[in-house]
Design an enzyme around this catalytic site. Structure first.
Site, PDB file in Angstrom:
ATOM      1  N   SER A 145       0.815  -1.226   0.000  1.00 20.33           N
ATOM      2  CA  SER A 145       0.000   0.000   0.000  1.00 20.33           C
ATOM      3  C   SER A 145       0.841   1.265   0.000  1.00 20.33           C
ATOM      4  O   SER A 145       0.300   2.365   0.004  1.00 20.33           O
ATOM      5  CB  SER A 145      -0.933   0.010   1.212  1.00 20.33           C
ATOM      6  OG  SER A 145      -0.196   0.004   2.411  1.00 20.33           O
ATOM      7  N   THR A 153      -6.087   7.653   6.967  1.00 13.04           N
ATOM      8  CA  THR A 153      -5.914   6.462   6.137  1.00 13.04           C
ATOM      9  C   THR A 153      -7.298   5.963   5.756  1.00 13.04           C
ATOM     10  O   THR A 153      -8.279   6.283   6.429  1.00 13.04           O
ATOM     11  CB  THR A 153      -5.143   5.375   6.913  1.00 13.04           C
ATOM     12  OG1 THR A 153      -5.017   4.211   6.090  1.00 13.04           O
ATOM     13  CG2 THR A 153      -5.830   4.981   8.206  1.00 13.04           C
ATOM     14  N   GLY A 154      -7.375   5.201   4.673  1.00 16.78           N
ATOM     15  CA  GLY A 154      -8.670   4.678   4.256  1.00 16.78           C
ATOM     16  C   GLY A 154      -9.082   5.238   2.906  1.00 16.78           C
ATOM     17  O   GLY A 154      -8.227   5.616   2.093  1.00 16.78           O
ATOM     18  N   THR A 204      -1.741   3.032   3.343  1.00 20.78           N
ATOM     19  CA  THR A 204      -1.195   4.359   3.638  1.00 20.78           C
ATOM     20  C   THR A 204      -0.470   4.379   4.968  1.00 20.78           C
ATOM     21  O   THR A 204      -0.991   3.882   5.967  1.00 20.78           O
ATOM     22  CB  THR A 204      -2.296   5.446   3.715  1.00 20.78           C
ATOM     23  OG1 THR A 204      -3.082   5.407   2.545  1.00 20.78           O
ATOM     24  CG2 THR A 204      -1.720   6.845   3.914  1.00 20.78           C
ATOM     25  N   THR A 238       1.588   6.944   0.202  1.00 22.04           N
ATOM     26  CA  THR A 238       0.748   5.809  -0.222  1.00 22.04           C
ATOM     27  C   THR A 238       0.900   5.528  -1.710  1.00 22.04           C
ATOM     28  O   THR A 238       1.270   6.421  -2.479  1.00 22.04           O
ATOM     29  CB  THR A 238      -0.735   6.117   0.074  1.00 22.04           C
ATOM     30  OG1 THR A 238      -1.520   4.952  -0.129  1.00 22.04           O
ATOM     31  CG2 THR A 238      -1.277   7.216  -0.811  1.00 22.04           C
ATOM     32  N   ARG A 255      -6.013   8.876 -10.939  1.00 20.84           N
ATOM     33  CA  ARG A 255      -6.649   9.121  -9.630  1.00 20.84           C
ATOM     34  C   ARG A 255      -5.599   9.544  -8.606  1.00 20.84           C
ATOM     35  O   ARG A 255      -4.524   8.974  -8.493  1.00 20.84           O
ATOM     36  CB  ARG A 255      -7.343   7.842  -9.168  1.00 20.84           C
ATOM     37  CG  ARG A 255      -8.136   7.977  -7.857  1.00 20.84           C
ATOM     38  CD  ARG A 255      -7.365   7.522  -6.648  1.00 20.84           C
ATOM     39  NE  ARG A 255      -8.185   7.487  -5.437  1.00 20.84           N
ATOM     40  CZ  ARG A 255      -7.695   7.241  -4.213  1.00 20.84           C
ATOM     41  NH1 ARG A 255      -6.411   7.020  -4.052  1.00 20.84           N
ATOM     42  NH2 ARG A 255      -8.489   7.235  -3.171  1.00 20.84           N
TER      43      ARG A 255
HETATM   44  N1  GLY Z   1      -5.849   6.927   1.722  1.00 18.73           N
HETATM   45  C1  GLY Z   1      -5.175   6.572   0.560  1.00 18.73           C
HETATM   46  C2  GLY Z   1      -5.897   6.802  -0.672  1.00 18.73           C
HETATM   47  O1  GLY Z   1      -7.112   6.883  -0.693  1.00 18.73           O
HETATM   48  O2  GLY Z   1      -5.254   6.913  -1.683  1.00 18.73           O
END
Ligand code: GLY
Length: 332
Positions: free
Chosen positions: A87, A240-241, A189, A207, A217
């Site tokens: 990640s 995070t998330g 992350t 991340t 993105r």
């Molecule tokens: N929290 C990492 C992402 O959505 O890229």
């Protein structure tokens, strides 16, 4: 002996403790009778189990008298360089087109900020973000511009897509179904916050983003105020998330503002999580909504809260480095 063992030995610890609630070293009652968890600096706090190794490095840096800013950069570099972590950094999941694209941000106690997004072929996006902060007139560089800047600053090109991840991507590409994964590999992350003995706060966040995201993105991690925010007079927060949720609510900024207005770090994290849920829980995909926040006040006050169970954070303080299960909102 590896550096982790040396660190633990220095602290007189045989192994890393896994506990389910913070060991409160000092507790203060606020006017509203809620206790706050307050620690004497140095304090390092970071997301997920990979935070243990990052905290260890950050604490090593702080123990040499270096700054919180050095600690937050060097701490997360350990995770960026780990090919077994999927990640962050090398070994991260690619996007839908098979490219690993990285996002990162860093802030210091003076409110200086630097970030990079959609960066490819560079092992340490966090260090490029620091260069953007310290050696450019800008805050955020993206894509090819970020890569050109990094190469100009002496960073070397590396291949980020590991054979394992290439195989995983090819398998995924047979169906190409995009589905956010909750608590993805118990990682997703690394955000790391540090308070040094001089009372300086700093934060970093890095991340590879959501697995198989649409090409182009960018998530919350490089967006100042979403994935990371530091105000040296008040506190710091990181996230995070599912980045889209923090971006729509500017959660890290919100948490620091709530702390400025007298909320404890814990209360502020809880309010920011509830803000997301109040606003977006009607979404048809809300069962996949996971966000975890961490906060660290200038006074050593800490907070952690998530939407769903499963979020863990690592706390290094007073000679210990512990993995802790965060409290969360949706208790079924
Ligand atoms: N929290 C990492 C992402 O959505 O890229």
């Amino acid at each position: 002996m590896n550096s982790r063992r040396k660190f633990l030995q220095k602290l007189g610890l045989g192994s890393v403790a896994l506990i389910t609630a913070p060991t409160i070293l000092a507790q203060e009652a606020k006017n509203d009778q809620r206790a706050i968890n307050k620690y004497k600096p140095p304090v390092v706090i970071s997301t997920w189990s990979h935070g243990i190794q990052a905290n260890e490095e950050a604490m090593n840096i702080l123990s040499k008298g270096e700054t919180a800013l050095d600690a937050v950069e060097k701490g997360v570099r350990v995770v960026e360089a780990d090919p077994n972590n999927h990640s962050v950094g090398v070994g991260g999941y690619p996007d839908a087109s098979g490219h690993v694209t990285l996002d990162a941000s860093i802030m210091d106690h003076l409110g200086n900020a630097g970030s990079v997004c959609y960066l490819q072929d560079i092992l340490h996006p966090i260090s490029v973000a620091r260069k953007v902060m310290e050696e450019s007139p800008h805050v955020l560089l993206a894509g090819q511009g970020a890569l050109d800047f990094a190469l100009q600053k002496g960073f070397k090109r590396v291949k980020l897509l590991t054979p394992e991840m290439e195989k995983t991507w090819k398998e995924w590409a047979k169906t190409s179904i995009y589905k956010p994964i909750v608590n993805f590999e118990s990682h997703d992350t690394i955000g790391l916050l540090a308070l040094d003995e001089q009372g300086r706060l700093a934060g970093s966040c890095t991340t590879s983003g959501m697995p198989f995201k649409l090409p182009g993105r960018v998530g919350d991690s490089p967006i100042i105020g979403a994935g990371l925010f530091v105000d040296g007079e008040v506190g710091a927060a990181t996230a995070t998330g599912m980045g889209e949720l923090m971006m729509k609510t500017l959660g890290s900024f919100l948490i620091v503002e709530l702390m400025r207005n007298g909320k404890s770090a814990q209360e502020a994290c809880e309010i920011a999580v509830k803000r997301i849920w109040d606003r977006y829980s009607d979404d048809q995909n809300s069962e996949f909504f996971q966000v975890g926040y961490l906060a660290l006040g200038k006074n050593g006050d800490i907070g952690a809260y998530a939407i769903l169970p499963g979020f863990q954070y690592a706390l290094a303080v007073n000679g210990e480095n512990k993995l802790i299960d965060s409290d969360y909102l949706i208790k079924k």
